[in-house]
Each structure stands twice: as C-alpha cells, then as structure tokens.
Design an enzyme around this catalytic site. Structure first.
Site, short mmCIF file in Angstrom:
data_model
loop_
_atom_site.label_atom_id
_atom_site.label_comp_id
_atom_site.label_asym_id
_atom_site.label_seq_id
_atom_site.Cartn_x
_atom_site.Cartn_y
_atom_site.Cartn_z
N ARG A 1 20.98 -13.82 40.56
CA ARG A 1 19.66 -13.20 40.65
C ARG A 1 19.46 -12.65 42.06
NH1 ARG A 1 17.92 -15.97 44.05
NH2 ARG A 1 16.03 -14.74 44.19
N GLY A 2 18.30 -11.99 42.28
CA GLY A 2 18.05 -11.32 43.56
C GLY A 2 18.54 -9.88 43.44
N ALA A 3 17.70 -8.92 43.85
CA ALA A 3 17.98 -7.51 43.55
C ALA A 3 19.36 -7.03 44.03
CB ALA A 3 16.84 -6.65 44.10
N ASP B 1 12.26 -5.74 44.86
CA ASP B 1 13.15 -5.42 43.75
C ASP B 1 13.20 -3.92 43.46
OD1 ASP B 1 12.79 -8.37 43.44
OD2 ASP B 1 14.26 -7.93 41.87
N LYS C 1 8.71 -10.40 43.39
CA LYS C 1 8.40 -11.61 42.60
C LYS C 1 6.90 -11.80 42.42
CE LYS C 1 10.65 -13.78 40.94
NZ LYS C 1 10.96 -13.54 39.49
O1 MRU Z 1 13.63 -12.97 39.46
P1 MRU Z 1 14.48 -13.10 40.68
O2 MRU Z 1 14.75 -14.50 41.08
O3 MRU Z 1 15.72 -12.23 40.64
O4 MRU Z 1 13.53 -12.46 41.79
C1 MRU Z 1 14.01 -12.12 43.00
C2 MRU Z 1 12.96 -11.63 43.89
O5 MRU Z 1 11.87 -11.31 43.51
C3 MRU Z 1 13.32 -11.45 45.28
O6 MRU Z 1 12.16 -11.49 46.06
C4 MRU Z 1 13.99 -10.13 45.46
O7 MRU Z 1 15.06 -9.88 44.62
C5 MRU Z 1 14.22 -9.95 46.88
S1 MRU Z 1 15.62 -9.12 47.45
C6 MRU Z 1 16.68 -10.36 47.88
#
Ligand code: MRU
Length: 343
Positions: free
Chosen positions: A52-54, A234, A245
């Site tokens: 996970r994480g963009a 994201d 998020k």
């Molecule tokens: O749903 P997730 O856990 O993938 O959400 C991730 C986020 O919202 C992060 O804030 C986002 O990807 C930040 S970039 C590292």
C-alpha cells in the site's frame, strides 16, 4: 534529537521473476514476506493492502507487469496484466503512471526482450522514486526547519514509498538534523495504518512519538501542541487539490484554524495534470466490514450500515506547501504546480 539511521526497511524486492513484499496487513506483530509471481498475485496484494501507499503500489504494479511477462511474454499477457494492475485501486495515480510506463517500454522493445525491458523499466521507476524520496526529505526539512512537534496521518514511510517514503522521510530528516522533539501519529481508522505502520517505522527509526486516536488530533492542534502537520498524498490535481487518507481534510481545517502549516509531501508522479480539480478524483470506497470490525473483532451491531471512503479531498487553499523532489510549490495552485512540473 539526533537519530542513527537503521538498516533500510525492505518493503519490496524483485528477484528477476517474482516480487517479494512485506505483508503490511500482518504488521507490526509479524514480519511476513509474500511471494507474488503473477500480475494477479500483485493486484490482489494491492487490493487487500498487503502492499500500500501511493508510490509503492505504483512500483509494485510495475514489477507485477514484469513478473507476468517473465511467465508469458505475449501481447495479450501484457495488456491483461496492465489492465488488472491499473484497476487494482482507483485513487492513487501512481498505479496508472507506473503501469503505462512499463507498457510503453515493452511496446518499444525487441519482441525477444520484452520481459527484460519490463524489468528494467520497473527497476528504473523504483530507483527514481527512491531518489525522489531523498530529495523530498531535504526540501521538506528545510521548509520545516523550525518545527519541533509535528503531526502526521496514515503511513508515509518506507512501507509506503521507495527509499524513506514521503512525509515520513521529511520527518526522519528533521530528526536526523536534530531539530525534531517528537511526532504525534494519528491511528488512521479504519485500518490503522498510523497505529500499526507509522508507529512500527518510527520505533525502528528511534524517533520519539506518541499515538493518538483520530478524534484527538484537532484538539491537540488547537491547543498549541503541534507546530506543523505533514501528510502524504495519493493524487494531486492540476489546481493543487489533494486526495489522501480519509481524515486528512479535517487535519487541514484544524491547522488552518490554528494558524500552523499544513504541508503535503509527494513525488511529482503523484501529480495528475489531466485532472483539473478534486471533483475529478475518484475516491475508493472499501468494504463496510473494515468499519464494523477491528482486528477481526466486531465493533458494532451486526449489519450496521457503514460508509468506508478510503480517502478524502483537501482543497489547495488549505495546503501551505506541496513538497516534491523538484522543490516546493507554495502557495499551492495551478500556477505553482505548472511551474514545478516545468522544472
Ligand atoms: O490506503 P493506503 O494505506 O494505501 O493509504 C495511503 C495513504 O493515504 C498515504 O497517505 C499515501 O499513500 C501517502 S504517499 C506515501
């Protein structure tokens, strides 16, 4: 507070045929590595948030296309893998960015070399994102040099992006430079990326931190306990509106009402210049059971109707600065985003 830099956390590694990913659904209690040998394996891991994480889902998807082509290098296999991975989650633009880059590299390649071309492009994206993380850390730490107590939301470290991450990379750099006194991490319900993953990362980094429930954040900001809020993103629209998020918008409102900086950090690969404003960003709606339950235990009356948007939208006007690897956009608006992308 000076910290020593621990060995890098390995969220993803690719062995030439399969992708190995630290299963983020098992953290912080178990460090389990998943072997993902096909595009379908990688897409499923992204959907259930094992990865996970963009920026990290973009890189994983790139490796997913490469893994699939090492099994079946046909054009049909390429197109099916790209479609599956591009659609694994809707909000982060990094997925389509990375998949489309690998697809283009494959289409340019000699037919006998398609798998090698996909692997090379995935590795290039991975390396570029890691370099972007370091550059963001430097720019963000200069911007927030006077911040002693920072708040962050969700998880934006090495588990969420190559290198040291996005917002958490800035926080780690501030700690390394010795100016940071402490971090307040929000739980980030429903899936607790703050409680499970940010706390795990901050502990490994040796950075002093406290965990708060999401509902406590605005009161702490208003009470003068926080000097700056920094979060990841994201998708950033062309006018600077940000999807991140769920809960981010409320933090931005509290920061503005209190007069402290609200800073967003993300690589330029998270900017979607084709998306005019937040109105065009699709928010992922996840399963209601993620709200009804926590760690498998019921939290409410069985069958309660729940809504579970995974992200929310923060208008550019509430964002003090956007920190990218190319530098900082401030104020955040269409002109500053265009200038950043032209660098
Ligand atoms: O749903 P997730 O856990 O993938 O959400 C991730 C986020 O919202 C992060 O804030 C986002 O990807 C930040 S970039 C590292």
């Amino acid at each position: 507070m000076a910290v020593t830099r621990p060995p890098a956390l390995v969220a993803l590694r690719f062995d030439g045929a399969a992708l190995y990913a630290l299963d983020q659904t098992a953290l912080p209690f178990n460090e389990v590595e998943l072997e993902l040998a096909s595009a379908a394996d990688v897409a499923a891991a992204i959907r259930r948030l094992s990865i996970r994480g963009a920026p990290l889902i973009g890189v994983a998807a790139a490796y997913g296309v490469a893994a699939e082509l090492t099994r079946d290098p046909s054009q049909e296999s390429l197109e099916a893998a790209c479609e599956l991975l591009r659609d694994a989650r809707p909000t982060a633009v990094n997925l389509s960015y990375a998949v489309d880059r690998v697809r283009q590299a494959v289409l340019r390649a000699d037919p006998a070399e398609v798998a090698a071309a996909a692997v090379a492009e995935a590795q290039a994206i991975d390396a570029e994102e890691a370099a972007a993380s370091d550059a963001m850390a430097r720019h963000g730490a200069e911007l927030l040099a006077s911040a002693r107590r920072v708040m962050t939301h969700c998880n934006t470290g090495a588990l969420a992006a190559p290198g040291r991450g996005t917002a958490l990379a800035v926080i780690a750099e501030l700690a390394q430079r010795g100016s940071l006194q402490g971090v307040v991490a929000t739980e980030s319900r429903p899936l607790l990326q703050g409680a499970r993953l940010t706390v795990y990362e901050l502990t490994k980094l040796g950075i002093d931190h406290e965990l708060v429930v999401d509902g406590a954040a605005a009161g702490l900001i208003a009470g003068g306990e926080i000097d700056a809020v920094i979060v990841g993103c994201d998708r950033v629209a062309a006018n600077g509106d940000v999807a991140n998020k769920v809960g981010t918008y409320g933090l931005a409102l509290a920061a503005q009402a209190t007069g402290i900086p609200f800073v967003v950090a993300g690589p330029t690969t998270t900017i979607d210049a084709t998306c005019a404003s937040a109105a065009e960003i699709q928010i992922e709606q996840r399963d209601a059971d993620e709200v009804r339950c926590a760690a498998g235990a019921a939290l409410t009356v069985a069958g309660t109707r729940c809504r579970n948007p995974a992200f929310d939208l923060t208008p550019a006007g509430l964002i003090s600065a956007l920190v990218t690897e190319r530098g900082i956009a401030a104020p955040v608006d269409g002109a500053s985003i265009r200038a950043l992308l032209a660098r």
